[in-house]
Design a protein around this motif. Sequence first.
Motif, PDB file in Angstrom:
ATOM      1  N   PRO A  17     -15.794 -27.825  18.680  1.00 32.19           N
ATOM      2  CA  PRO A  17     -14.771 -28.650  19.678  1.00 32.19           C
ATOM      3  C   PRO A  17     -15.209 -30.209  18.653  1.00 32.19           C
ATOM      4  CG  PRO A  17     -16.045 -27.204  20.780  1.00 32.19           C
ATOM      5  CD  PRO A  17     -16.040 -27.449  19.230  1.00 32.19           C
ATOM      6  N   THR A  21     -13.608 -33.519  24.477  1.00 37.03           N
ATOM      7  CA  THR A  21     -13.106 -32.203  25.238  1.00 37.03           C
ATOM      8  C   THR A  21     -14.010 -31.418  25.718  1.00 37.03           C
ATOM      9  OG1 THR A  21     -14.664 -30.861  24.061  1.00 37.03           O
ATOM     10  CG2 THR A  21     -12.305 -31.220  22.903  1.00 37.03           C
ATOM     11  N   CYS A  61     -11.064 -27.714  25.580  1.00 30.56           N
ATOM     12  CA  CYS A  61      -9.717 -29.061  25.550  1.00 30.56           C
ATOM     13  C   CYS A  61      -9.620 -30.471  25.928  1.00 30.56           C
ATOM     14  CB  CYS A  61      -8.542 -28.150  26.852  1.00 30.56           C
ATOM     15  SG  CYS A  61      -7.180 -28.665  26.966  1.00 30.56           S
ATOM     16  N   ARG A  62      -8.802 -31.223  25.545  1.00 30.63           N
ATOM     17  CA  ARG A  62      -8.730 -32.065  25.776  1.00 30.63           C
ATOM     18  C   ARG A  62      -7.644 -32.750  26.923  1.00 30.63           C
ATOM     19  NH1 ARG A  62      -8.047 -36.056  20.054  1.00 30.63           N
ATOM     20  NH2 ARG A  62     -10.779 -35.902  19.932  1.00 30.63           N
ATOM     21  N   TYR A 145      -7.485 -30.574  19.133  1.00 29.86           N
ATOM     22  CA  TYR A 145      -8.819 -30.265  20.114  1.00 29.86           C
ATOM     23  C   TYR A 145      -9.294 -29.569  18.816  1.00 29.86           C
ATOM     24  CZ  TYR A 145      -5.759 -27.832  23.344  1.00 29.86           C
ATOM     25  OH  TYR A 145      -5.124 -26.946  23.556  1.00 29.86           O
TER      26      TYR A 145
END
Length: 170
Positions: A17, A21, A61-62, A145
Amino acid sequence: MQQALKITTAENYPAAPLRGTVGVDLWIVLESALDEWRSRFRQNRIILEEHLHPSIGDAACRDPFLLKAALGHLLRNALEATRPHGRVGFYARRNEEDRIEIGIVDSGSGIDPHHLGRILLPLFSTKEGHAGLGLNVASDYLAQYGATLRIESVLGEGTTAEIVLPAYTE
């Protein structure tokens, strides 16, 4: 039988990633996205089949709101492509590479092979009255991301849109 055509937003998946994130409870994001669309599928007499694997875990995930928005674009496309009494499948699972796959499979008319290579371009649409931004925006959100969007389609049979994103590891 026609051969499935496929496009992907990246040639190779990122190894990890992107920085910045965080771990996001994917169940919450998926349920929230589905909650907004279940009634629309019912109103259009389309069967929404949900298959969420219990061990999907957290995603890297951002911004979970951008992920939810990307899912909304894909669910809208599936809804618009599928006729009443048709089916749309929605699944989430971890693959053997420890990445998370979220897929939307519709039983619509599929995408014309001449259009498939252009559907992620901004302002490209085959639908009257549409701006042609949904798939482009979804793809851009996901790329932020380390996720990818894969689209496979067979004309006359339907389309599969699959998001592949990194699982969160501490």
